[in-house]
Design an enzyme around this catalytic site. Structure first.
Site, mmCIF file in Angstrom:
data_model
loop_
_atom_site.group_PDB
_atom_site.id
_atom_site.type_symbol
_atom_site.label_atom_id
_atom_site.label_comp_id
_atom_site.label_asym_id
_atom_site.label_seq_id
_atom_site.Cartn_x
_atom_site.Cartn_y
_atom_site.Cartn_z
ATOM 1 N N CYS A 72 0.800 -1.224 0.000
ATOM 2 C CA CYS A 72 0.000 0.000 0.000
ATOM 3 C C CYS A 72 0.832 1.273 0.000
ATOM 4 O O CYS A 72 0.310 2.349 -0.302
ATOM 5 C CB CYS A 72 -0.918 0.016 1.206
ATOM 6 S SG CYS A 72 -1.843 -1.511 1.437
ATOM 7 N N HIS B 135 -8.584 3.498 -3.322
ATOM 8 C CA HIS B 135 -7.237 3.148 -2.870
ATOM 9 C C HIS B 135 -6.531 2.329 -3.950
ATOM 10 O O HIS B 135 -6.428 1.118 -3.841
ATOM 11 C CB HIS B 135 -7.361 2.363 -1.557
ATOM 12 C CG HIS B 135 -6.077 1.919 -0.950
ATOM 13 N ND1 HIS B 135 -4.848 2.447 -1.266
ATOM 14 C CD2 HIS B 135 -5.837 0.962 -0.002
ATOM 15 C CE1 HIS B 135 -3.916 1.839 -0.560
ATOM 16 N NE2 HIS B 135 -4.493 0.937 0.222
ATOM 17 N N CYS C 192 -1.035 2.625 6.409
ATOM 18 C CA CYS C 192 -0.840 1.239 6.840
ATOM 19 C C CYS C 192 -0.515 0.400 5.611
ATOM 20 O O CYS C 192 -0.895 0.737 4.489
ATOM 21 C CB CYS C 192 -2.064 0.707 7.564
ATOM 22 S SG CYS C 192 -3.561 0.568 6.564
#
Length: 427
Positions: free
Chosen positions: A89, A383, A413
């Site tokens: 991520c 995202h 995160c």
């Protein structure tokens, strides 16, 4: 090693929600369409870049080193290295950090860095059983051997393996990312109502920012091959109220859970870039400056509680600079899940957690919600895994510039039990 790293400019594409089919743009298309207008408005040629670094969590098999592919497509020439980084991520943030390291080491002075993913194009896969059957089929030489292979074929072999579900499953703990969010909800007593209210608030903030044109210079419109225009993030919904979100069924723990598609980040396609420069490059090209990257931090933690990564990465930065949570004027914590962001806030306010997990003497305190994700976040925007780390750095700079704030902190995160954070100062 302590020389300032300047952010010159940045741009991103609209974030386009995946709609159960391949989106209109490959990942390299997104990165190129965001990068071209950004480079065109700056007073140097693409060939003047020292390198191009692109984060991508799920590159297509035909553009594996997508950083090099995009550098060439952007007209940087054969001599400008282009390369790809992957930290799940935070791939886009890792690209920025890699650029910072090379500038501070004297290997580069002017770098284009960012992230991209086209998650709508993550492939469906054959199962191992189907792959083995195909191997035997192609190895069969005679008609008899092929007939035997056909006799062993089972229709179930054709059931696809959903690539993105495998990619979002932690191989060490065997949990989907949403299941790790369920762990945090249980640990910190976060209710379904709290998750849905947080998510609705994210949509409301994005809608307000769109109406006030706050994403302005940040977003570069896209055009597909048929001339269709994609001018804005398209996952945000005006009907995303807490009451409507409460109607959705849990997805990751269907019997006992509270994490739904509505209080999770959206699967999305998008790209984001920043141009980073040394002091020498700023002077050489007479570059404008948006701000500086002051510090960065990476942290590891239990993969089953990966959503607390922002706490573990941001806290050391605050400690190094002797800052409290509310000494930061604008926070961006990537909204992987509503439960995950709420858990981060509760962890900082929990004296036991701060002592046992962060080594602090007491709770760090309560973060003012008016400073956090003031224009919404990934629950409403989406995202695109490789791009989000770069987007939040770019946007925290935009917020500081608009509000007159001095310091911003972007944190994210990371699947696998990691966290990343960057401290930014406005020019």
């Amino acid at each position: 090693m302590n020389q300032p790293i300047y952010v010159i400019d940045g741009a991103r594409t609209p974030f386009l929600k995946a709609r159960n089919r391949p989106g209109p743009f490959a990942a390299s298309d997104l990165a190129v369409q965001a990068g071209r207008p950004l480079l065109m408005r700056l007073p140097f040629a693409p060939e003047d870049l020292d390198e191009v670094i692109l984060g991508c969590a799920s590159p297509s098999v035909d553009e594996v080193n997508i950083g090099r592919v995009v550098a060439l497509r952007l007209g940087c020439g054969l001599d400008v290295p282009g390369w790809t980084v992957m930290r799940n991520c935070a791939s886009g943030m890792q690209a920025l950090d890699s650029a910072i390291a090379n500038i501070r080491l004297g290997r580069a002075e002017l770098v284009l860095a960012g992230g991209v993913d086209a998650l709508s194009r993550v492939p469906l896969l054959f199962s191992d059983a189907m792959v083995l059957w195909l191997s035997n089929w192609y190895a069969a030489k005679s008609l008899g051997q092929k007939a035997q292979a056909l006799a062993r074929f089972k229709l179930g072999y054709l059931a696809p393996v959903i690539g993105i579900m495998k990619g979002l499953t932690d191989p060490m703990v065997g949990l989907l990312m949403g299941q790790t969010a369920e762990n945090l909800a249980f640990r910190f007593g976060i209710t379904r109502r709290e998750m849905d209210e947080f998510s609705a608030h994210s949509h409301q903030r994005v809608l307000a920012a769109q109406k006030l044109h706050y994403f302005g210079r940040e977003i570069v419109p896209l055009f597909d091959r048929d001339g269709n225009l994609y001018a804005a993030d398209d996952g945000v919904r005006e009907d995303s109220t807490a009451e409507n979100l409460a109607k959705l069924k849990p997805f990751f723990d269907r019997k006992y859970g509270n994490v739904t598609a509505g209080n999770s980040s959206q699967i999305t396609d998008g790209a984001a870039w920043l141009v980073l420069a040394s002091e020498a490059a700023v002077a050489k090209y007479h570059l404008p400056v948006l701000g500086c990257v002051v510090d960065s931090e990476w942290a590891g933690l239990d993969p089953a509680h990966m959503g607390l990564g922002p706490v573990h990465a941001a806290t050391p930065i605050l400690e190094r600079h002797k800052l409290g949570l509310n000494d930061i004027d604008a926070w961006e914590i990537n909204e992987a899940f509503a439960a995950q962001v709420i858990a981060c806030l509760r962890a900082w306010a929990d004296a036991d957690y701060c002592r046992s997990e962060l080594g602090l003497d007491a709770a760090l305190g309560h973060l003012d919600p008016a400073k956090l994700n003031i224009d919404g976040g990934a629950i409403a925007l989406g995202h695109p895994v490789g791009a989000s780390g770069a987007r939040i750095v770019l946007h925290v700079l935009s917020v500081l510039r608009r509000t007159g704030g001095k310091r911003g902190l972007a944190s994210i995160c990371i699947g696998g039990g990691l966290g990343g954070a960057m401290l930014i100062e406005a020019a």
